[in-house]
Design a protein around this motif. Structure first.
Motif, PDB file in Angstrom:
ATOM      1  N   ASP A 184       0.806  -1.213   0.000  1.00  0.00           N
ATOM      2  CA  ASP A 184       0.000   0.000   0.000  1.00  0.00           C
ATOM      3  C   ASP A 184       0.844   1.271   0.000  1.00  0.00           C
ATOM      4  N   PHE A 185       1.983   1.222   0.702  1.00  0.00           N
ATOM      5  CA  PHE A 185       2.839   2.401   0.809  1.00  0.00           C
ATOM      6  C   PHE A 185       4.303   1.966   0.814  1.00  0.00           C
ATOM      7  N   ALA A 186       5.167   2.849   0.354  1.00  0.00           N
ATOM      8  CA  ALA A 186       6.609   2.635   0.444  1.00  0.00           C
ATOM      9  C   ALA A 186       7.240   3.915   0.988  1.00  0.00           C
ATOM     10  N   VAL A 187       8.089   3.744   1.988  1.00  0.00           N
ATOM     11  CA  VAL A 187       8.834   4.866   2.541  1.00  0.00           C
ATOM     12  C   VAL A 187      10.292   4.650   2.175  1.00  0.00           C
ATOM     13  N   SER A 188      10.813   5.574   1.400  1.00  0.00           N
ATOM     14  CA  SER A 188      12.168   5.457   0.891  1.00  0.00           C
ATOM     15  C   SER A 188      12.933   6.728   1.240  1.00  0.00           C
ATOM     16  N   THR A 189      13.998   6.582   2.051  1.00  0.00           N
ATOM     17  CA  THR A 189      14.775   7.756   2.445  1.00  0.00           C
ATOM     18  C   THR A 189      16.220   7.629   1.974  1.00  0.00           C
ATOM     19  N   SER A 190      16.804   8.741   1.624  1.00  0.00           N
ATOM     20  CA  SER A 190      18.205   8.805   1.187  1.00  0.00           C
ATOM     21  C   SER A 190      18.518   7.775   0.112  1.00  0.00           C
ATOM     22  N   SER A 191      17.590   7.596  -0.774  1.00  0.00           N
ATOM     23  CA  SER A 191      17.736   6.562  -1.794  1.00  0.00           C
ATOM     24  C   SER A 191      18.185   7.161  -3.125  1.00  0.00           C
ATOM     25  N   PRO A 192      18.951   6.374  -3.874  1.00  0.00           N
ATOM     26  CA  PRO A 192      19.318   6.855  -5.206  1.00  0.00           C
ATOM     27  C   PRO A 192      18.075   6.922  -6.093  1.00  0.00           C
ATOM     28  N   VAL A 193      17.939   8.002  -6.813  1.00  0.00           N
ATOM     29  CA  VAL A 193      16.797   8.132  -7.711  1.00  0.00           C
ATOM     30  C   VAL A 193      17.203   7.892  -9.163  1.00  0.00           C
ATOM     31  N   HIS A 194      18.497   7.835  -9.390  1.00  0.00           N
ATOM     32  CA  HIS A 194      19.002   7.543 -10.724  1.00  0.00           C
ATOM     33  C   HIS A 194      20.109   6.498 -10.570  1.00  0.00           C
ATOM     34  N   ALA A 195      19.818   5.267 -10.904  1.00  0.00           N
ATOM     35  CA  ALA A 195      20.798   4.193 -10.758  1.00  0.00           C
ATOM     36  C   ALA A 195      21.948   4.403 -11.727  1.00  0.00           C
ATOM     37  N   VAL A 196      23.164   4.209 -11.220  1.00  0.00           N
ATOM     38  CA  VAL A 196      24.365   4.352 -12.029  1.00  0.00           C
ATOM     39  C   VAL A 196      25.172   3.065 -11.911  1.00  0.00           C
ATOM     40  N   LEU A 197      25.456   2.444 -13.031  1.00  0.00           N
ATOM     41  CA  LEU A 197      26.251   1.223 -13.044  1.00  0.00           C
ATOM     42  C   LEU A 197      27.712   1.574 -12.784  1.00  0.00           C
ATOM     43  N   ASP A 198      28.345   0.839 -11.884  1.00  0.00           N
ATOM     44  CA  ASP A 198      29.759   1.058 -11.557  1.00  0.00           C
ATOM     45  C   ASP A 198      30.033   2.504 -11.149  1.00  0.00           C
ATOM     46  N   MET A 199      29.317   2.970 -10.157  1.00  0.00           N
ATOM     47  CA  MET A 199      29.466   4.357  -9.710  1.00  0.00           C
ATOM     48  C   MET A 199      30.738   4.512  -8.883  1.00  0.00           C
ATOM     49  N   ILE A 200      31.853   4.621  -9.569  1.00  0.00           N
ATOM     50  CA  ILE A 200      33.138   4.709  -8.887  1.00  0.00           C
ATOM     51  C   ILE A 200      33.382   6.083  -8.276  1.00  0.00           C
ATOM     52  N   THR A 201      32.568   7.062  -8.636  1.00  0.00           N
ATOM     53  CA  THR A 201      32.759   8.392  -8.063  1.00  0.00           C
ATOM     54  C   THR A 201      32.525   8.408  -6.558  1.00  0.00           C
ATOM     55  N   TYR A 202      31.824   7.400  -6.045  1.00  0.00           N
ATOM     56  CA  TYR A 202      31.650   7.299  -4.592  1.00  0.00           C
ATOM     57  C   TYR A 202      33.005   7.155  -3.914  1.00  0.00           C
ATOM     58  N   LEU A 203      33.940   6.507  -4.599  1.00  0.00           N
ATOM     59  CA  LEU A 203      35.272   6.339  -4.012  1.00  0.00           C
ATOM     60  C   LEU A 203      35.993   7.676  -3.868  1.00  0.00           C
ATOM     61  N   ASP A 204      35.658   8.650  -4.699  1.00  0.00           N
ATOM     62  CA  ASP A 204      36.225   9.994  -4.541  1.00  0.00           C
ATOM     63  C   ASP A 204      35.779  10.597  -3.209  1.00  0.00           C
ATOM     64  N   VAL A 205      34.530  10.376  -2.864  1.00  0.00           N
ATOM     65  CA  VAL A 205      34.000  10.876  -1.593  1.00  0.00           C
ATOM     66  C   VAL A 205      34.682  10.162  -0.429  1.00  0.00           C
ATOM     67  N   VAL A 206      34.859   8.855  -0.562  1.00  0.00           N
ATOM     68  CA  VAL A 206      35.544   8.084   0.479  1.00  0.00           C
ATOM     69  C   VAL A 206      36.968   8.611   0.648  1.00  0.00           C
ATOM     70  N   ASP A 207      37.659   8.836  -0.466  1.00  0.00           N
ATOM     71  CA  ASP A 207      39.035   9.333  -0.421  1.00  0.00           C
ATOM     72  C   ASP A 207      39.105  10.713   0.234  1.00  0.00           C
ATOM     73  N   GLN A 208      38.192  11.597  -0.134  1.00  0.00           N
ATOM     74  CA  GLN A 208      38.183  12.943   0.452  1.00  0.00           C
ATOM     75  C   GLN A 208      37.906  12.872   1.953  1.00  0.00           C
ATOM     76  N   SER A 209      37.011  11.992   2.351  1.00  0.00           N
ATOM     77  CA  SER A 209      36.701  11.832   3.775  1.00  0.00           C
ATOM     78  C   SER A 209      37.902  11.285   4.534  1.00  0.00           C
ATOM     79  N   LEU A 210      38.574  10.320   3.932  1.00  0.00           N
ATOM     80  CA  LEU A 210      39.746   9.737   4.582  1.00  0.00           C
ATOM     81  C   LEU A 210      40.836  10.792   4.763  1.00  0.00           C
ATOM     82  N   ALA A 211      41.061  11.598   3.726  1.00  0.00           N
ATOM     83  CA  ALA A 211      42.076  12.652   3.817  1.00  0.00           C
ATOM     84  C   ALA A 211      41.704  13.688   4.875  1.00  0.00           C
TER      85      ALA A 211
END
Length: 156
Positions: free
Chosen positions: A30-57
């Motif tokens: 009847d209902f779906a609650v979706s939070t912080s979800s991707p709205v555009h699926a990206v295959l092999d989204m390696i750009t997330y690793l850039d965020v991980v790297d920046q956070s680590l630094a």
């Protein structure tokens, strides 16, 4: 027929699944609650690793980030040869010997190792008992070499 309404919940990727489930089975859910979800699926989204790297630094410091980069560069190089794969299999105690001619196995191995680091960056100090950024950096920087440090990180 007299059952209550059915609601599915999820956050991040599971949130996308909740939304997809509602779309695919509208008569069941009847209902779906979706939070912080991707709205555009990206295959092999390696750009997330850039965020991980920046956070680590930022959170772990330049030395920690440099050690992590060096460790993964070493792993990447080793994964191109049979001998390197054999050494990695022994060090990381893989179930089966890694083979550079099996790209899915190599990708799974890398995903498992980097997943530890990604999870720590995303959930630092939020999961009781899980390693935090300080522990990861201490392990990789305190080792004799970056590969030994990465091995220590996977054992946290």
């Amino acid at each position: 027929p007299n059952a209550g309404k059915l609601v599915v919940f999820g956050g991040s990727y599971p949130g996308a699944l909740a939304s997809f489930f509602r779309t695919k089975y509208p008569t069941m859910v009847d209902f779906a609650v979706s939070t912080s979800s991707p709205v555009h699926a990206v295959l092999d989204m390696i750009t997330y690793l850039d965020v991980v790297d920046q956070s680590l630094a930022k959170m772990g410091g330049a030395s920690c980030d440099a050690s992590m980069r060096a460790a993964f560069k070493t792993v990447d190089t080793m994964l191109t040869s049979v001998a390197g794969c054999g050494k990695l299999s022994g060090l990381f105690n893989t179930c089966h010997r890694l083979d550079p001619s099996q790209p899915d196995d190599v990708a799974t191995f890398l995903s498992n190792i980097i997943g530890n680091v990604m999870g720590t960056m995303q959930y630092d100090n939020e999961i009781p008992g899980a390693p935090n950024i300080k522990q990861v950096c201490s392990a990789i920087e305190g080792a004799a070499d970056p590969l030994s440090g990465l091995l220590a990180v996977t054992r946290l």
